[in-house]
Design a protein around this motif. Structure first.
Motif, PDB file in Angstrom:
ATOM      1  N   UNK A   1     -13.864  18.446  21.827  1.00 25.13           N
ATOM      2  CA  UNK A   1     -13.010  17.287  21.561  1.00 25.13           C
ATOM      3  C   UNK A   1     -11.992  17.613  20.473  1.00 25.13           C
ATOM      4  N   UNK A   2     -12.419  18.371  19.463  1.00 25.31           N
ATOM      5  CA  UNK A   2     -11.504  18.772  18.391  1.00 25.31           C
ATOM      6  C   UNK A   2     -10.407  19.676  18.947  1.00 25.31           C
ATOM      7  N   UNK A   3     -10.800  20.639  19.784  1.00 26.75           N
ATOM      8  CA  UNK A   3      -9.840  21.572  20.366  1.00 26.75           C
ATOM      9  C   UNK A   3      -8.766  20.849  21.176  1.00 26.75           C
ATOM     10  N   UNK A   4      -9.179  19.830  21.913  1.00 27.30           N
ATOM     11  CA  UNK A   4      -8.238  19.114  22.784  1.00 27.30           C
ATOM     12  C   UNK A   4      -7.656  17.867  22.117  1.00 27.30           C
ATOM     13  N   UNK A   5      -7.943  17.689  20.811  1.00 26.64           N
ATOM     14  CA  UNK A   5      -7.388  16.561  20.044  1.00 26.64           C
ATOM     15  C   UNK A   5      -7.750  15.227  20.685  1.00 26.64           C
ATOM     16  N   UNK A   6      -9.032  15.106  21.068  1.00 28.82           N
ATOM     17  CA  UNK A   6      -9.519  13.883  21.682  1.00 28.82           C
ATOM     18  C   UNK A   6     -10.561  13.227  20.775  1.00 28.82           C
ATOM     19  N   UNK A   7     -10.669  11.904  20.804  1.00 27.14           N
ATOM     20  CA  UNK A   7     -11.704  11.247  20.012  1.00 27.14           C
ATOM     21  C   UNK A   7     -13.094  11.537  20.561  1.00 27.14           C
ATOM     22  N   UNK A   8     -14.081  11.526  19.701  1.00 26.93           N
ATOM     23  CA  UNK A   8     -15.456  11.720  20.146  1.00 26.93           C
ATOM     24  C   UNK A   8     -15.845  10.556  21.057  1.00 26.93           C
ATOM     25  N   UNK A   9     -16.391  10.850  22.260  1.00 24.63           N
ATOM     26  CA  UNK A   9     -16.759   9.747  23.163  1.00 24.63           C
ATOM     27  C   UNK A   9     -17.881   8.894  22.577  1.00 24.63           C
ATOM     28  N   UNK A  10     -17.856   7.606  22.888  1.00 27.31           N
ATOM     29  CA  UNK A  10     -18.892   6.702  22.387  1.00 27.31           C
ATOM     30  C   UNK A  10     -20.251   7.009  22.998  1.00 27.31           C
ATOM     31  N   UNK A  11     -20.248   7.489  24.228  1.00 29.06           N
ATOM     32  CA  UNK A  11     -21.484   7.878  24.911  1.00 29.06           C
ATOM     33  C   UNK A  11     -21.312   9.288  25.465  1.00 29.06           C
ATOM     34  N   UNK A  12     -22.357  10.094  25.391  1.00 31.84           N
ATOM     35  CA  UNK A  12     -22.281  11.463  25.895  1.00 31.84           C
ATOM     36  C   UNK A  12     -22.669  11.571  27.360  1.00 31.84           C
ATOM     37  N   UNK A  13     -23.151  10.486  27.961  1.00 29.10           N
ATOM     38  CA  UNK A  13     -23.480  10.557  29.378  1.00 29.10           C
ATOM     39  C   UNK A  13     -22.206  10.701  30.200  1.00 29.10           C
ATOM     40  N   UNK A  14     -22.328  11.379  31.348  1.00 31.96           N
ATOM     41  CA  UNK A  14     -21.183  11.571  32.238  1.00 31.96           C
ATOM     42  C   UNK A  14     -21.539  11.019  33.610  1.00 31.96           C
ATOM     43  N   UNK A  15     -20.618  10.281  34.198  1.00 31.96           N
ATOM     44  CA  UNK A  15     -20.895   9.550  35.429  1.00 31.96           C
ATOM     45  C   UNK A  15     -20.521  10.336  36.675  1.00 31.96           C
ATOM     46  N   UNK A  16     -21.225  10.023  37.747  1.00 29.01           N
ATOM     47  CA  UNK A  16     -20.813  10.398  39.098  1.00 29.01           C
ATOM     48  C   UNK A  16     -20.427   9.102  39.788  1.00 29.01           C
ATOM     49  N   UNK A  17     -19.154   8.992  40.177  1.00 25.64           N
ATOM     50  CA  UNK A  17     -18.653   7.764  40.807  1.00 25.64           C
ATOM     51  C   UNK A  17     -18.553   7.958  42.308  1.00 25.64           C
ATOM     52  N   UNK A  18     -19.063   7.003  43.067  1.00 23.99           N
ATOM     53  CA  UNK A  18     -18.851   6.974  44.505  1.00 23.99           C
ATOM     54  C   UNK A  18     -17.762   5.951  44.797  1.00 23.99           C
ATOM     55  N   UNK A  19     -16.685   6.383  45.457  1.00 19.46           N
ATOM     56  CA  UNK A  19     -15.583   5.486  45.806  1.00 19.46           C
ATOM     57  C   UNK A  19     -15.341   5.566  47.308  1.00 19.46           C
ATOM     58  N   UNK A  20     -14.716   4.517  47.852  1.00 24.40           N
ATOM     59  CA  UNK A  20     -14.317   4.595  49.251  1.00 24.40           C
ATOM     60  C   UNK A  20     -12.983   5.334  49.341  1.00 24.40           C
ATOM     61  N   UNK A  21     -12.447   5.451  50.556  1.00 30.65           N
ATOM     62  CA  UNK A  21     -11.259   6.289  50.727  1.00 30.65           C
ATOM     63  C   UNK A  21      -9.962   5.577  50.363  1.00 30.65           C
ATOM     64  N   UNK A  22     -10.118   4.379  49.772  1.00 29.63           N
ATOM     65  CA  UNK A  22      -8.990   3.717  49.128  1.00 29.63           C
ATOM     66  C   UNK A  22      -9.125   3.757  47.613  1.00 29.63           C
ATOM     67  N   UNK A  23     -10.210   4.375  47.128  1.00 29.99           N
ATOM     68  CA  UNK A  23     -10.421   4.492  45.699  1.00 29.99           C
ATOM     69  C   UNK A  23     -11.257   3.385  45.089  1.00 29.99           C
ATOM     70  N   UNK A  24     -11.787   2.461  45.902  1.00 30.14           N
ATOM     71  CA  UNK A  24     -12.599   1.365  45.378  1.00 30.14           C
ATOM     72  C   UNK A  24     -13.959   1.889  44.927  1.00 30.14           C
ATOM     73  N   UNK A  25     -14.366   1.535  43.714  1.00 30.17           N
ATOM     74  CA  UNK A  25     -15.643   1.990  43.166  1.00 30.17           C
ATOM     75  C   UNK A  25     -16.796   1.299  43.882  1.00 30.17           C
ATOM     76  N   UNK A  26     -17.718   2.109  44.432  1.00 27.20           N
ATOM     77  CA  UNK A  26     -18.870   1.593  45.165  1.00 27.20           C
ATOM     78  C   UNK A  26     -20.171   1.728  44.383  1.00 27.20           C
ATOM     79  N   UNK A  27     -20.281   2.814  43.607  1.00 27.15           N
ATOM     80  CA  UNK A  27     -21.545   3.084  42.916  1.00 27.15           C
ATOM     81  C   UNK A  27     -21.297   4.015  41.754  1.00 27.15           C
TER      82      UNK A  27
END
Length: 296
Positions: free
Chosen positions: A80-106
């Motif tokens: 985060x320091x290298x890329x000049x980004x703020x530390x994330x509030x949560x360290x978990x990372x999501x896997x998003x399932x979307x339909x083919x229009x981009x709508x979030x399903x899960x």
């Protein structure tokens, strides 16, 4: 197969492929491909934007019957320091399932870090880390952790980073940076089975997502540079049974910056993470987009 036997076979295969590639490049190009300079067969590709990913940095994709899975990348600590980004509030990372229009399903929550590759198969999401604690995070569809294992043939606590993964015929393929190859692993026993050495070229040193296509594997490969305008990515197609390089495909100027890779209805699908090593943040004009790759 023992690890010693696997290494012996892998080294021999790598040498054989290195010799075979030189001979293959001198064979006549396939009649369905355009002929480029020095007698080598190649095609070109362009990209078409489809939709924006959910909020965050999308650095991996996997296509299923339910829709498109997108792997979230977060940068924390020294990164985060290298890329000049703020530390994330949560360290978990999501896997998003979307339909083919981009709508979030899960949304499936994982403990992966700096996710740079993902696969979906066998009823699980497989998120592959590119930062400590490294490894492959197997998570069920209810965000329950099932396993965390390192890429095989390395130290037990650090098998190295990864920039791509795919699920095919009950096997997990991992684009291993330490091994410099695409490694097929049995997901139950975690035994390594086959290694395809990364495509080698003087100006192609960055390796990204992988996708299955009718017995072949596509991989995104790029040059090392300081900004979007200097980037020259390409696609490499390997024969999955032998590892032989079948062709390379150059992207036309102005294309999206490809990271993850998947196949859907005969088309290649990719994502522009918005974070690219060595570039200013969001230097690509299509940062955060999911897009289609078409051959031209």
């Amino acid at each position: 197969m023992t690890k010693r036997e696997f290494l012996t076979v892998s080294i021999g295969t790598g040498l054989a492929l290195a010799k075979g590639s030189a001979a293959f490049s001198q064979q006549p190009p396939d009649a369905t491909q355009k002929k480029g300079g020095q007698g080598k067969a190649f095609r070109k590709a362009k990209t078409t934007k489809l939709f924006k990913s959910p909020q965050g940095f999308p650095n991996a994709v996997a296509a299923t019957e339910e829709g498109l899975w997108i792997g979230e990348q977060k940068l924390s600590g020294p990164q985060a320091v290298t890329y000049h980004l703020p530390e994330p509030k949560s360290l978990t990372e999501d896997a998003w399932l979307v339909d083919w229009d981009g709508k979030l399903l899960k949304t499936v929550t994982t403990s992966s870090r700096n996710t740079s590759g993902m696969a979906v198969g066998g009823g699980y999401v497989w998120m592959v880390a590119n930062a400590p604690p490294e490894g492959v995070f197997q998570v069920d569809m209810n965000s329950r952790p099932v396993s965390h294992r390192q890429i095989p043939l390395g130290p037990p606590n650090d098998g190295g980073g990864c920039h791509g993964a795919l699920w095919q015929d009950g096997k997990l393929w991992i684009a291993s940076l330490r091994l410099r190859g695409n490694l097929r692993v049995d997901p139950k026993t975690w035994e390594p089975e086959f290694l395809i050495p990364f495509y080698q070229a003087p100006d192609r040193v960055r390796y990204h997502g992988i996708a299955w296509d009718n017995g072949t594997i596509w991989q995104i490969v790029g040059n090392d540079c300081k900004r979007y305008g200097e980037y020259r990515p390409c696609l490499v197609r390997y024969e999955a049974a032998t590892g032989k390089v079948l062709e390379t495909v150059e992207f036309v100027p102005g294309s999206c910056d490809p990271h993850g890779l998947a196949t859907h209805d005969g088309k290649l699908i990719s994502c522009d993470a918005g974070i690219h090593p060595g570039w200013p943040n969001n230097d690509s004009p299509t940062a955060g987009w999911i897009f289609q790759i078409d051959f031209v």
